[in-house]
Design an enzyme around this catalytic site. Structure first.
Site, PDB file in Angstrom:
ATOM      1  N   GLU A  51      -1.876  12.436   8.690  1.00  0.00           N
ATOM      2  CA  GLU A  51      -0.622  12.939   9.241  1.00  0.00           C
ATOM      3  C   GLU A  51      -0.608  14.443   9.059  1.00  0.00           C
ATOM      4  O   GLU A  51      -0.851  14.894   7.930  1.00  0.00           O
ATOM      5  CB  GLU A  51       0.579  12.297   8.540  1.00  0.00           C
ATOM      6  CG  GLU A  51       0.679  10.817   8.848  1.00  0.00           C
ATOM      7  CD  GLU A  51       1.873  10.135   8.177  1.00  0.00           C
ATOM      8  OE1 GLU A  51       2.701  10.841   7.558  1.00  0.00           O
ATOM      9  OE2 GLU A  51       1.964   8.915   8.276  1.00  0.00           O
ATOM     10  N   ARG A  72       2.828   2.877   5.451  1.00  0.00           N
ATOM     11  CA  ARG A  72       1.935   4.016   5.262  1.00  0.00           C
ATOM     12  C   ARG A  72       0.706   3.803   6.124  1.00  0.00           C
ATOM     13  O   ARG A  72       0.204   2.657   6.228  1.00  0.00           O
ATOM     14  CB  ARG A  72       1.506   4.150   3.798  1.00  0.00           C
ATOM     15  CG  ARG A  72       2.544   4.724   2.855  1.00  0.00           C
ATOM     16  CD  ARG A  72       2.843   6.204   3.120  1.00  0.00           C
ATOM     17  NE  ARG A  72       3.769   6.755   2.170  1.00  0.00           N
ATOM     18  CZ  ARG A  72       5.106   6.816   2.342  1.00  0.00           C
ATOM     19  NH1 ARG A  72       5.660   6.366   3.447  1.00  0.00           N
ATOM     20  NH2 ARG A  72       5.881   7.364   1.421  1.00  0.00           N
ATOM     21  N   HIS A 104       6.172   9.966  11.728  1.00  0.00           N
ATOM     22  CA  HIS A 104       6.715   9.636  10.398  1.00  0.00           C
ATOM     23  C   HIS A 104       8.198  10.039  10.295  1.00  0.00           C
ATOM     24  O   HIS A 104       8.578  10.863   9.452  1.00  0.00           O
ATOM     25  CB  HIS A 104       5.889  10.314   9.291  1.00  0.00           C
ATOM     26  CG  HIS A 104       6.037   9.660   7.948  1.00  0.00           C
ATOM     27  ND1 HIS A 104       5.045   9.620   6.999  1.00  0.00           N
ATOM     28  CD2 HIS A 104       7.087   9.007   7.377  1.00  0.00           C
ATOM     29  CE1 HIS A 104       5.466   8.990   5.915  1.00  0.00           C
ATOM     30  NE2 HIS A 104       6.727   8.610   6.125  1.00  0.00           N
TER      31      HIS A 104
HETATM   32  P1  NDP Z   1      10.252  -2.152  -1.832  1.00  0.00           P
HETATM   33  O1  NDP Z   1       9.528  -1.931  -3.100  1.00  0.00           O
HETATM   34  O2  NDP Z   1      11.676  -2.546  -1.879  1.00  0.00           O
HETATM   35  O3  NDP Z   1       9.490  -3.231  -0.946  1.00  0.00           O
HETATM   36  C1  NDP Z   1       8.110  -3.319  -0.881  1.00  0.00           C
HETATM   37  C2  NDP Z   1       7.743  -4.773  -0.751  1.00  0.00           C
HETATM   38  O4  NDP Z   1       6.339  -4.877  -0.596  1.00  0.00           O
HETATM   39  C3  NDP Z   1       8.146  -5.618  -1.953  1.00  0.00           C
HETATM   40  O5  NDP Z   1       8.768  -6.788  -1.493  1.00  0.00           O
HETATM   41  C4  NDP Z   1       6.822  -5.945  -2.618  1.00  0.00           C
HETATM   42  O6  NDP Z   1       6.909  -7.228  -3.224  1.00  0.00           O
HETATM   43  C5  NDP Z   1       5.883  -5.977  -1.420  1.00  0.00           C
HETATM   44  N1  NDP Z   1       4.484  -5.834  -1.776  1.00  0.00           N
HETATM   45  C6  NDP Z   1       3.931  -5.157  -2.806  1.00  0.00           C
HETATM   46  N2  NDP Z   1       2.603  -5.339  -2.805  1.00  0.00           N
HETATM   47  C7  NDP Z   1       2.314  -6.138  -1.746  1.00  0.00           C
HETATM   48  C8  NDP Z   1       1.128  -6.676  -1.227  1.00  0.00           C
HETATM   49  N3  NDP Z   1      -0.047  -6.458  -1.819  1.00  0.00           N
HETATM   50  N4  NDP Z   1       1.197  -7.430  -0.112  1.00  0.00           N
HETATM   51  C9  NDP Z   1       2.380  -7.679   0.489  1.00  0.00           C
HETATM   52  N5  NDP Z   1       3.553  -7.217   0.014  1.00  0.00           N
HETATM   53  C10 NDP Z   1       3.526  -6.442  -1.084  1.00  0.00           C
HETATM   54  O7  NDP Z   1      10.085  -0.795  -0.997  1.00  0.00           O
HETATM   55  P2  NDP Z   1      10.928  -0.291   0.259  1.00  0.00           P
HETATM   56  O8  NDP Z   1      11.236  -1.463   1.120  1.00  0.00           O
HETATM   57  O9  NDP Z   1      12.023   0.574  -0.188  1.00  0.00           O
HETATM   58  O10 NDP Z   1       9.831   0.650   0.964  1.00  0.00           O
HETATM   59  C11 NDP Z   1       8.597   0.100   1.374  1.00  0.00           C
HETATM   60  C12 NDP Z   1       7.648   1.199   1.821  1.00  0.00           C
HETATM   61  O11 NDP Z   1       8.062   1.714   3.067  1.00  0.00           O
HETATM   62  C13 NDP Z   1       7.582   2.441   0.916  1.00  0.00           C
HETATM   63  O12 NDP Z   1       6.719   2.235  -0.168  1.00  0.00           O
HETATM   64  C14 NDP Z   1       7.085   3.504   1.852  1.00  0.00           C
HETATM   65  O13 NDP Z   1       5.684   3.567   1.816  1.00  0.00           O
HETATM   66  C15 NDP Z   1       7.533   3.021   3.224  1.00  0.00           C
HETATM   67  N6  NDP Z   1       8.568   3.867   3.821  1.00  0.00           N
HETATM   68  C16 NDP Z   1       8.300   4.528   4.975  1.00  0.00           C
HETATM   69  C17 NDP Z   1       9.268   5.270   5.602  1.00  0.00           C
HETATM   70  C18 NDP Z   1       8.995   5.986   6.864  1.00  0.00           C
HETATM   71  O14 NDP Z   1       9.546   7.050   7.061  1.00  0.00           O
HETATM   72  N7  NDP Z   1       8.170   5.460   7.749  1.00  0.00           N
HETATM   73  C19 NDP Z   1      10.617   5.406   5.037  1.00  0.00           C
HETATM   74  C20 NDP Z   1      10.794   4.657   3.811  1.00  0.00           C
HETATM   75  C21 NDP Z   1       9.798   3.926   3.242  1.00  0.00           C
HETATM   76  P3  NDP Z   1       6.320  -7.556  -4.670  1.00  0.00           P
HETATM   77  O15 NDP Z   1       6.319  -6.279  -5.452  1.00  0.00           O
HETATM   78  O16 NDP Z   1       7.240  -8.601  -5.190  1.00  0.00           O
HETATM   79  O17 NDP Z   1       4.968  -8.071  -4.388  1.00  0.00           O
HETATM   80  C1  DGY Z   2       9.457   7.534   2.103  1.00  0.00           C
HETATM   81  O1  DGY Z   2      10.563   7.828   1.619  1.00  0.00           O
HETATM   82  O2  DGY Z   2       8.575   6.981   1.450  1.00  0.00           O
HETATM   83  C2  DGY Z   2       9.233   7.843   3.543  1.00  0.00           C
HETATM   84  O3  DGY Z   2       7.947   7.742   3.953  1.00  0.00           O
HETATM   85  C3  DGY Z   2       9.876   9.070   4.036  1.00  0.00           C
HETATM   86  O4  DGY Z   2      11.235   8.925   3.959  1.00  0.00           O
END
Ligand code: NDP
Ligand code: DGY
Length: 326
Positions: free
Chosen positions: A272, A243, A291
């Site tokens: 955005e 984000r 995005h």
């Molecule tokens: P997950 O919840 O699987 O992974 C997020 C990870 O971040 C977890 O391992 C979590 O670990 C970690 N995390 C949480 N807090 C912190 C912190 N303070 N510092 C470092 N790490 C932290 O989510 P996804 O992998 O499915 O998605 C991640 C993000 O990607 C979404 O929230 C979204 O914002 C973004 N996204 C963007 C997209 C795009 O189009 N560009 C598409 C899809 C997703 P723990 O909780 O154990 O700390």
């Molecule tokens: C998400 O799912 O959070 C992405 O930003 C868009 O797919």
């Protein structure tokens, strides 16, 4: 007189596939904003009044005001995204409103895009393509348009969750050394990712490429600020497909201009869309995408379907297929 419908009422805040609207309409009375444009705030508040469920997208801010407008009938907020930073999750919880999202189905698609952005940034693809078109492609010479190798580099993953692990799996094929950081070590994810845990500062200092995959939370807002950028190698790249506000964008701009880091690749920005006259867009060492992390037809179809499934389950009082773990 038309009899009042005893179906739950739902608001859908954007155009989605017609087949899904029909499916939702089989169980619900639908208030449908049949447009690709965002519903304005006043319209959103007006249309939310008295609904049982809201199907929303990332640009819709679902805060306490919207929940209050909906009132006590509201049972579910279902977003067509995995990220939920546009939703006041605590306020939903306090009101007993379930939150549905779309994890897993977009993981591989977003990881693919992250690799594409990494390579585009490391190998300067937008600049190189522009040079072909604008005539600045002269004769071949040794150091023109040179970038950095992804192959064999050290990549630091901030947030080794679903997408972070999927990125790491791809990087294994590029012979990368993989580091990760998070709130705590995650041994299962680390094993799959073949990644070693580091404190954030150590990861920043050791990585050739830092890639962000954490959610946007109060804790991660501006996690990458001027001090963090200052800990990175001057030759390093920053990649962000999480984000925009996870990065202090003004600090990033300064770091790209003064050479604190070499380049950045961003799929997400603040705001955005990024205004076309934004200073970041004038930099040759910053690649900006609109995005599109999850933007494949198949993945968006899956996301839209899951969001519909979550919505229907929520208003019918059933467990959500993909409820946000709170
Ligand atoms: P997950 O919840 O699987 O992974 C997020 C990870 O971040 C977890 O391992 C979590 O670990 C970690 N995390 C949480 N807090 C912190 C912190 N303070 N510092 C470092 N790490 C932290 O989510 P996804 O992998 O499915 O998605 C991640 C993000 O990607 C979404 O929230 C979204 O914002 C973004 N996204 C963007 C997209 C795009 O189009 N560009 C598409 C899809 C997703 P723990 O909780 O154990 O700390
Ligand atoms: C998400 O799912 O959070 C992405 O930003 C868009 O797919």
């Amino acid at each position: 007189m038309t009899p009042m419908s005893d179906k739950p009422t739902v608001l859908i805040t954007r155009r989605i596939p017609a087949s899904l609207v029909e499916r939702i309409a089989a169980d619900c009375s639908v208030r449908y904003w049949d447009s690709n444009d965002t519903l304005g705030r006043a319209e959103l508040l007006a249309r939310a009044v008295g609904v049982d469920g809201i199907y929303c997208l990332i640009p819709d801010r679902i805060d306490a005001e919207v929940l209050d407008a909906a009132g006590p009938s509201l049972r579910v907020v279902s977003t067509m995204s995995v990220g939920v930073d546009h939703i006041d999750v605590a306020a939903c919880k306090a009101r007993g409103v379930a939150v549905g999202h779309t994890p897993d189905v977009l993981t591989e698609t977003t990881a693919d895009l992250t690799l594409a952005l990494m390579l585009a940034t490391a190998r300067r693809l937008p600049e190189a393509m522009a040079a072909v078109k604008d005539g600045s492609w002269g004769t071949w010479h040794p150091f023109w348009m040179t970038g950095i190798d992804l192959y064999g580099s050290t990549v630091g993953i901030v947030g080794l969750g679903r997408i972070g692990v999927a990125v790491a799996r791809r990087l294994q094929g590029f012979g990368c050394k993989i580091l990760y950081t998070g709130r705590r070590p995650n041994e299962a994810h680390a094993a799959e990712a073949q990644a070693s845990y580091r404190m954030l500062d150590d990861l920043l200092a050791e990585s050739d490429i830092v890639t962000l995959h954490c959610p946007l939370t109060a804790e991660t807002r501006h996690l990458i600020d001027a001090a963090a950028l200052g800990k990175m190698k001057r030759t390093a790249l920053l990649i962000n497909t999480s984000r925009g506000p996870v990065v202090d964008q003004e600090a990033l701009y300064a770091a790209l201009v003064d050479g604190t880091i070499a380049a950045a690749g961003l799929d997400v920005t603040t705001p955005e869309p990024l205004p076309t006259d934004h200073p970041l867009l004038a930099l040759s060492n910053c690649v900006v995408l609109p995005h599109i992390g999850s933007a494949t037809v198949a993945t968006r179809q899956r996301m839209a379907t899951i969001a519909a499934d979550n919505l229907i389950a929520g208003v019918l009082g059933r467990p959500l297929p993909f409820a946000l773990a709170t």
